[in-house]
Write an enzyme that holds these catalytic residues in place. Structure first.
Site: not given
Ligand code: S3P
Length: 447
Positions: A402, A353, A326, A357, A28-29, A33
């Site tokens: 989640r 989050k 996560d 959580r 996902k991240s 991007r």
């Molecule tokens: C993410 C960063 C994390 C993570 C999120 C995805 C990202 O959040 O919990 O699911 O893609 O940069 P935080 O930056 O709030 O820690």
């Protein structure tokens, strides 16, 4: 879906062992991007393996609203014709990021140093989450933000017409904050510096370099110092999105707690900023073989062979939290099925989050007969051993994918079925979760 639509109750119950191959979706991240950097690059970026979860689809829609051409060719296959750094157009409509904190925070970052205005909103979960952690550093570039009390969405961001570069030490360990500042720095002259005390996921740094930005990372006394030279010409890339280790966590943990299971999960990222859960599971005694280590889509990956077996509770080192932030919900399910106490400290970021959580897991585990202790920054789960969790409850998911998947995994191992009040948010990150788990032999239904 994702808090805008009707609640979808789901139930999981014990069945035979889980067996077979689990191909989890794209990260996902990295998917967010890839779309955003593609939109900021010159030329056509080609993406394969993109996660087609609602969070990422919302980011694709947003990139179109800012002027990029985003085309869907087939499953996971997309292209983005970018507008170049500083080339964003002012969107005509409100940008709805749905359930996605990553989407909204990164997009705010990359528009904040252009002379345009955009208004952002999201679902009921996202509208509760703090945006000040991003708008504070964006103000240093010269951007302005007008939101609801407590820095909540809906929020209008007025981009800086003459941005200045920024040196910013992130006050919370957050890859979203780091990335928002770096993306804003792209359209500021000179060097933007972000300092993080603890390393968080480094996909933005890796991908910015991949798209041709000048970016250096040094480890100093203050922490990780990331220096980006502004106003580069980003060049379109071909991006192969690797599979998401945070999604892989669900079938992996399910196999660890459902008696007799053995599954194979190919291509799971071993990126050191993402693999904390896997280190923790091994310390708990999990039988996981890391086979065929290699590089895929610029990330170190391995194939995981995972077998059910006895697990013991441990103290999770607090400094590991950013690399598994996560994964605490699903870890707390594994902890409930282990022998002894699992102590998770330094986890207060879990409170902001998609839901709180710590609270969501504590209440649901208690409802299933598991003893937990919590304070602002800590969650302790008293394990009941393999097959020992009573279950037999309906857990609230609070519009959090989640939390929903974690309690469904618990239902696969507990003595009585476990239901969730609303499993629809699962579609934000893992749309094929139900059929994938069913193919492995799980009994999960949305009836
Ligand atoms: C993410 C960063 C994390 C993570 C999120 C995805 C990202 O959040 O919990 O699911 O893609 O940069 P935080 O930056 O709030 O820690």
């Amino acid at each position: 879906m994702s808090g805008h639509g009707q609640a979808q109750p789901m139930t999981a119950r014990r069945a035979g062992p889980l067996t077979g191959r689990a191909e989890v979706p794209g990260d996902k991240s990295i998917s967010h991007r890839a779309l955003i950097l593609g939109a900021l690059a010159v030329g056509e970026t080609k993406i394969s393996g993109l996660l087609e979860g609602q969070d990422v689809l919302d980011t694709a829609k947003a990139m179109r609203a800012f002027g990029a051409e985003v085309i869907h060719h087939g499953p996971g296959s997309w292209s983005v014709h970018g507008v170049g750094v500083g080339g964003f157009a002012e969107p005509a409509e409100v940008i709805d990021c749905g359930n996605s904190g990553t989407g909204v925070r990164l997009i705010m970052g990359c528009m904040a140093t252009s002379p345009i205005t955009a208004t952002f909103t999201g679902d009921a979960s996202l509208r509760k989450r703090p945006m000040g952690r991003v708008t504070d550093p964006l103000a240093l570039f010269g951007a302005k933000a007008y939101g609801r009390k407590g820095g909540r969405l809906p929020m209008t961001v007025v981009g800086a017409a003459s941005p200045v570069p920024v040196r910013y030490a992130t006050p919370v360990p957050s890859a979203q904050v780091k990335s928002a500042v770096l993306l804003a720095g792209l359209n500021a002259p000179g060097q933007t510096v972000v300092i993080e005390r603890e390393a968080t996921r480094d996909h933005s740094e890796r991908m910015l370099v991949g798209f041709g930005a000048e970016l250096t990372v040094e480890d100093g006394a203050e922490g990780r110092v990331i220096t980006l030279t502004g106003q580069p010409e980003l060049k379109a890339q071909t991006v192969a999105v690797p599979r998401d280790p945070s999604s892989a966590a669900f079938p992996v943990c399910a196999a660890l707690v459902v008696e007799g299971s053995e599954i194979f999960v190919p291509g799971v990222s071993q990126n050191l900023t993402r693999n904390g859960l896997y280190l923790t599971l091994v310390e708990m005694g999990a039988d996981i073989a890391f086979e065929n280590p290699r590089e895929e889509g610029g990330e170190p990956v391995a194939d995981l062979r995972v077998r059910f077996g006895p697990l013991k509770g441990i103290e999770v080192p607090p400094e590991r939290a950013p690399s598994m932030i996560d994964e605490y919900p699903i870890l707390s399910v594994v902890a409930a099925c282990a022998e002894g106490r699992t102590v998770m400290r330094g986890v207060k970021e879990l409170r902001v989050k998609e839901s709180d959580r710590i609270d969501a897991m504590a209440r649901g585990l208690e409802a299933c007969g598991v003893r937990v202790e919590e304070d602002e920054d800590t969650l302790i789960v008293h394990g009941m051993g393999a097959g020992g969790v009573p279950g037999g409850a309906t857990c609230k998911t609070h519009i959090d994918h989640r939390i929903a998947m974690s309690f469904l995994v618990l239902g696969m191992a507990a003595q009585k079925p476990v239901s969730v009040d609303d499993g629809s948010p699962i579609a934000t990150s893992f749309p094929a979760f139900l059929p994938l788990m069913a193919r492995l032999g799980a009994d999960v239904s949305d009836l």
